[in-house]
Scaffold this motif. Structure first.
Motif, mmCIF file in Angstrom:
data_model
loop_
_atom_site.group_PDB
_atom_site.id
_atom_site.type_symbol
_atom_site.label_atom_id
_atom_site.label_comp_id
_atom_site.label_asym_id
_atom_site.label_seq_id
_atom_site.Cartn_x
_atom_site.Cartn_y
_atom_site.Cartn_z
ATOM 1 N N ILE A 9 -28.179 -27.308 0.558
ATOM 2 C CA ILE A 9 -28.976 -28.276 1.479
ATOM 3 C C ILE A 9 -28.125 -28.065 2.754
ATOM 4 O O ILE A 9 -26.646 -28.562 2.729
ATOM 5 C CB ILE A 9 -28.853 -29.665 0.948
ATOM 6 C CG1 ILE A 9 -29.650 -29.681 -0.280
ATOM 7 C CG2 ILE A 9 -29.339 -30.758 1.998
ATOM 8 C CD1 ILE A 9 -29.522 -31.018 -0.972
ATOM 9 N N PHE A 11 -26.534 -29.568 6.288
ATOM 10 C CA PHE A 11 -26.565 -31.022 6.918
ATOM 11 C C PHE A 11 -25.552 -30.792 7.974
ATOM 12 O O PHE A 11 -24.753 -29.787 8.151
ATOM 13 C CB PHE A 11 -26.116 -32.006 6.122
ATOM 14 C CG PHE A 11 -24.478 -31.883 5.458
ATOM 15 C CD1 PHE A 11 -23.650 -32.663 6.033
ATOM 16 C CD2 PHE A 11 -24.525 -31.103 4.127
ATOM 17 C CE1 PHE A 11 -22.408 -32.664 5.532
ATOM 18 C CE2 PHE A 11 -22.876 -31.177 3.906
ATOM 19 C CZ PHE A 11 -22.130 -31.731 4.565
ATOM 20 N N GLN A 59 -24.010 -21.508 8.322
ATOM 21 C CA GLN A 59 -24.792 -22.215 7.593
ATOM 22 C C GLN A 59 -25.904 -21.325 7.036
ATOM 23 O O GLN A 59 -26.267 -21.386 5.818
ATOM 24 C CB GLN A 59 -25.332 -23.479 8.262
ATOM 25 C CG GLN A 59 -24.733 -24.646 8.194
ATOM 26 C CD GLN A 59 -25.568 -25.902 8.791
ATOM 27 O OE1 GLN A 59 -26.522 -25.477 9.721
ATOM 28 N NE2 GLN A 59 -25.350 -27.083 8.100
ATOM 29 N N LEU A 360 -28.071 -38.585 3.218
ATOM 30 C CA LEU A 360 -28.433 -37.040 3.236
ATOM 31 C C LEU A 360 -29.952 -36.795 3.753
ATOM 32 O O LEU A 360 -29.853 -35.593 4.416
ATOM 33 C CB LEU A 360 -28.503 -36.573 1.482
ATOM 34 C CG LEU A 360 -28.902 -35.113 1.209
ATOM 35 C CD1 LEU A 360 -27.817 -34.294 1.816
ATOM 36 C CD2 LEU A 360 -28.886 -35.040 -0.272
ATOM 37 N N THR A 361 -30.774 -37.691 3.576
ATOM 38 C CA THR A 361 -32.002 -37.322 4.268
ATOM 39 C C THR A 361 -31.853 -37.569 5.868
ATOM 40 O O THR A 361 -32.338 -36.667 6.648
ATOM 41 C CB THR A 361 -32.935 -38.582 3.833
ATOM 42 O OG1 THR A 361 -33.239 -38.419 2.490
ATOM 43 C CG2 THR A 361 -34.380 -38.592 4.653
ATOM 44 N N TYR A 363 -29.110 -36.526 7.427
ATOM 45 C CA TYR A 363 -28.521 -35.598 8.222
ATOM 46 C C TYR A 363 -28.704 -34.181 7.880
ATOM 47 O O TYR A 363 -28.517 -33.180 8.135
ATOM 48 C CB TYR A 363 -27.178 -35.778 7.819
ATOM 49 C CG TYR A 363 -26.281 -37.107 8.447
ATOM 50 C CD1 TYR A 363 -26.611 -37.297 9.807
ATOM 51 C CD2 TYR A 363 -25.987 -38.062 7.576
ATOM 52 C CE1 TYR A 363 -25.920 -38.548 10.424
ATOM 53 C CE2 TYR A 363 -25.528 -39.221 8.114
ATOM 54 C CZ TYR A 363 -25.373 -39.608 9.638
ATOM 55 O OH TYR A 363 -24.891 -40.591 10.033
ATOM 56 N N ARG A 364 -29.858 -34.077 6.819
ATOM 57 C CA ARG A 364 -30.068 -32.709 6.286
ATOM 58 C C ARG A 364 -30.796 -31.961 7.317
ATOM 59 O O ARG A 364 -31.567 -32.568 8.144
ATOM 60 C CB ARG A 364 -30.821 -32.756 4.899
ATOM 61 C CG ARG A 364 -32.169 -33.417 4.974
ATOM 62 C CD ARG A 364 -32.685 -33.569 3.499
ATOM 63 N NE ARG A 364 -32.915 -32.157 3.005
ATOM 64 C CZ ARG A 364 -32.902 -31.912 1.655
ATOM 65 N NH1 ARG A 364 -33.029 -33.030 0.893
ATOM 66 N NH2 ARG A 364 -33.079 -30.381 1.070
ATOM 67 N N GLN A 365 -30.705 -30.657 7.386
ATOM 68 C CA GLN A 365 -31.094 -29.681 8.546
ATOM 69 C C GLN A 365 -32.294 -29.016 8.110
ATOM 70 O O GLN A 365 -32.939 -28.087 8.791
ATOM 71 C CB GLN A 365 -30.089 -28.694 9.072
ATOM 72 C CG GLN A 365 -28.851 -29.610 9.666
ATOM 73 C CD GLN A 365 -29.005 -30.519 11.066
ATOM 74 O OE1 GLN A 365 -29.560 -29.840 11.952
ATOM 75 N NE2 GLN A 365 -29.143 -31.755 10.740
ATOM 76 N N ASP A 366 -32.875 -29.143 6.956
ATOM 77 C CA ASP A 366 -33.756 -28.260 6.340
ATOM 78 C C ASP A 366 -35.205 -28.811 6.318
ATOM 79 O O ASP A 366 -36.072 -28.426 5.603
ATOM 80 C CB ASP A 366 -33.548 -27.521 5.110
ATOM 81 C CG ASP A 366 -33.357 -28.767 4.040
ATOM 82 O OD1 ASP A 366 -33.095 -29.840 4.383
ATOM 83 O OD2 ASP A 366 -32.865 -28.515 2.923
#
Length: 369
Positions: A9, A11, A59, A360-361, A363-366
């Motif tokens: 994941i 972030f 990343q 996590l929701t 800052y995540r980048q995907d």
């Protein structure tokens, strides 16, 4: 403990200010959260911090190599098959932080499954680590201000000062200001991130000979073989190898080649398994070690502290465990705290890492909004 899935994941969390040093600068913790899932429902967690200017990873490359190269060879193995897992990882060259995150997440699964803290599985020497703080490129007054804040708020009295600029007198002025303002009650050492030549390094060390520096880390390029050996023979203080020792074999090369007197261990690049190999080699040769920092977030800091506290040799000196304090936020549900210059080691099963799902929701980048 059979591995069923490996999750990556990406972030990104901003730093409050850039950390600048000779080989680059970091403004955002653009990392990869790595999760190893077992058939029992246990999930091991670790953090992979890309450093393209040091190891060539990004990343995207970390997620790609884990997803397309490592996962097919590891899924189906037991977490207890650590040597088999490493044989799979080591068929691929490079990619140190991707390999290390998998290794540490596997150890986390084992610890949780056995209901034992990972730090006890590793060695269990102490329940706390003394903390060192890294000071990036800045001017003398700002360096003193930051160091005083870390001392007054968190009790930190050991500082690693980033050097390697030209002209060298700028870095000398910073180190001198720190010693003049903070006195003898603090420990200072320097890190050049390969920014100087061997001759520039010796000139700087001689100019700072009265500052009682503890160590000097990676002052000149890793492939400057003769220059590094020449400098090591003349340095008034021990030289620490860092970026030049990304694998156990490189540790042997640097030490036996006479290019270094001490080794920085970073779990972000050698995980727990290879960090053990590095540590035991150093102990066998009578070489000092320092627990380094890959500008880790709190997840990575938990891993580094778990390893550092597990052994007498790695806990002897302050570990570089505080740079998460410069981040605007983090992913842990229960943030780390540093008091009186010490970081307590979590005694929960495994690594004791619990991720805040909302953060996590955020800052995540995907994900697509």
């Amino acid at each position: 403990m059979k591995i069923t899935r490996i999750e990556t994941i990406p972030f990104a969390i901003d730093y409050t200010k850039p950390l600048r040093f000779a080989s680059g600068e970091v403004r955002t913790a653009a990392h990869i959260l790595v999760r190893v899932h077992s058939e029992d429902g246990v999930i091991g967690t670790a953090e992979a911090p890309p450093r393209p200017f040091t190891y060539g990873e990004t990343q995207q490359s970390i997620a790609a190599v884990i997803g397309t190269v490592f996962t097919p060879g590891i899924v189906g193995l037991s977490c207890l098959d650590r040597e088999t897992i490493h044989a799979v990882l080591n068929r691929t060259v490079g990619n140190p932080t991707a390999k290390s995150a998998i290794d540490m997440a596997v150890w986390d699964v084992i610890g949780q499954s056995l209901r034992v803290p990972v730090t006890r599985l590793l060695g269990g020497y102490t329940d706390r680590m003394r903390v060192s703080h890294m000071l990036g490129f800045t001017d003398p007054a700002q360096a003193v201000t930051e160091a005083e804040r870390m001392r007054d708020v968190h009790g930190i009295t050991t500082f690693k000062v980033k050097v390697g600029r030209n002209p060298i007198h700028i870095d000398i002025a910073v180190c001198r200001a720190l010693r003049d303002q903070l006195g003898d009650a603090v420990d200072l050492y320097i890190d050049g991130n390969r920014g100087w030549t061997a001759s520039e390094s010796l000139r700087a060390l001689r100019a700072m000979d009265d500052l009682d520096l503890t160590f000097a880390e990676e002052l000149c390029p890793a492939d400057d073989v003769l220059g590094r050996r020449w400098l090591a023979e003349r340095s008034p203080i021990p030289l620490v190898a860092d970026e030049s020792v990304t694998r156990p074999g490189e540790v042997t090369r640097e030490l036996l080649g006479g290019a270094a007197h001490a080794i920085s261990i970073k779990t972000a690049r050698t995980g727990f398994t290879d960090s053990q190999r590095v540590l035991f080699a150093c102990e066998g040769l009578g070489v000092e070690v320092i627990m380094g920092n890959q500008i880790d977030g709190q997840v990575g800091t938990v891993c580094s502290a778990a390893f550092g506290s597990a052994f007498q040799s790695t806990s002897r000196r302050a570990g570089e465990l505080s740079n998460f304090l410069d981040m605007t936020d983090d992913l842990l549900a229960e943030p780390l705290t540093i008091r009186d210059g010490m970081l307590p080691i979590r005694q929960s099963v495994g690594l004791g890492v619990e991720i805040d799902p909302e953060k996590l929701t955020r800052y995540r980048q995907d994900r697509s909004d």
